[in-house]
Write an enzyme that holds these catalytic residues in place. Structure first.
Site, mmCIF file in Angstrom:
data_model
loop_
_atom_site.group_PDB
_atom_site.id
_atom_site.type_symbol
_atom_site.label_atom_id
_atom_site.label_comp_id
_atom_site.label_asym_id
_atom_site.label_seq_id
_atom_site.Cartn_x
_atom_site.Cartn_y
_atom_site.Cartn_z
ATOM 1 N N ASP A 98 10.745 -48.077 5.194
ATOM 2 C CA ASP A 98 11.721 -49.170 5.099
ATOM 3 C C ASP A 98 11.927 -49.483 3.626
ATOM 4 O O ASP A 98 10.967 -49.769 2.898
ATOM 5 C CB ASP A 98 11.201 -50.427 5.812
ATOM 6 C CG ASP A 98 11.170 -50.249 7.315
ATOM 7 O OD1 ASP A 98 11.982 -49.466 7.836
ATOM 8 O OD2 ASP A 98 10.337 -50.890 7.974
ATOM 9 N N ASP A 119 17.856 -48.052 20.041
ATOM 10 C CA ASP A 119 16.706 -48.917 20.320
ATOM 11 C C ASP A 119 16.811 -49.339 21.776
ATOM 12 O O ASP A 119 17.785 -49.990 22.166
ATOM 13 C CB ASP A 119 16.722 -50.157 19.413
ATOM 14 C CG ASP A 119 16.582 -49.801 17.933
ATOM 15 O OD1 ASP A 119 16.151 -48.669 17.646
ATOM 16 O OD2 ASP A 119 16.901 -50.651 17.081
#
Length: 253
Positions: free
Chosen positions: A11, A130
């Site tokens: 990230d 997701d």
């Protein structure tokens, strides 16, 4: 038989690698180029960068990160976060990424998958999905915004549609398993793998070596994505690959 891929995920926030839980309480972990280079030398098959602050300023720092990483690292690099237009895709690929990952923008504008695939090739377009189990346990819905918004889309149907629109790969994260370290979500991963003919990357929930062999033996997933387990040095890429080799799972050593 194709070798199974092990993919660290980083990230990136304003040009730095960060860690937190659901993007809260972010801690600076280091320079993405150095960390990517470390994973490259460790034997990772690919790297995924997720730009978690994909504002205009964030995008500029991300382009710089991609350029510097591409100079040092010679394994495929996938970049996701805030990619909304064909122009965004072009900018990321031109900076040195091999693939882009699109998530909510693909749902809002499915044409982006088709246009991106047509211009840059299917192999460049990764659709990130997701998924979360529905309350009645009848299947999985696609969620966006870190799981906060339920789109009402069936995850398996959306994966099939993404493939038909031109996606070259699916990056599948189970929101039920994510962060639990209880292992990959086998039922969801299997359902998506069985529904499509393109590679599927399993993500979310990895906590121990056995989780890798389980996802590769119980589903046809092509790759396993890992974040904190590697960042916190709980396992190394080499340990994972040596273990998988002992389990008779094909990996690139």
């Amino acid at each position: 038989m194709l070798t199974k891929r092990i993919i660290p995920c980083l990230d990136v926030n304003m040009g730095r690698v960060v860690k937190g839980i659901n993007f809260v309480n972010l801690k600076d972990v280091g320079d993405p180029v150095e960390i990517a280079d470390f994973y490259n030398q460790e034997g990772a098959d690919e790297i995924v960068f997720l730009d978690i602050t994909a504002t205009h300023e964030g995008r500029k720092s991300m382009v710089d990160v991609i350029e510097r990483t591409a100079d040092k690292v010679f394994i495929p690099l996938t970049v996701g976060g805030g990619i909304r237009t064909v122009e965004d895709i072009k900018e990321i690929l031109r900076a040195g990424a091999d693939k882009v990952s699109i998530n909510s923008s693909a749902i809002r504008n499915p044409e982006l998958i088709t246009e991106g695939a047509k211009i840059f090739g299917n192999q460049c377009i990764v659709v990130a999905i997701d998924g979360r189990l529905r309350e009645d346990k009848s299947g999985w819905n696609v969620v966006i915004n870190g799981g906060r918004i339920d789109t009402g889309l069936d995850a398996v149907e959306w994966a099939k549609k993404a493939e038909s629109l031109g996606a070259g790969e699916i990056l599948l994260t189970s929101m039920d398993a994510d962060g639990t370290k209880n292992g990959y979500d086998i039922p969801l991963t299997k359902a998506i793998c069985d529904a499509v003919n393109i590679p599927v990357i399993a993500s979310g929930g990895c906590g121990k070596l056995q989780d890798f062999s389980e996802v590769f033996k119980d589903t046809t997933a092509d790759a396993a994505l890992v974040a904190s387990l590697f960042h916190y040095k709980e396992l190394t890429v080499k340990e994972v690959k040596d273990y998988l080799k002992d389990e008779n799972i094909e990996v690139r050593l």
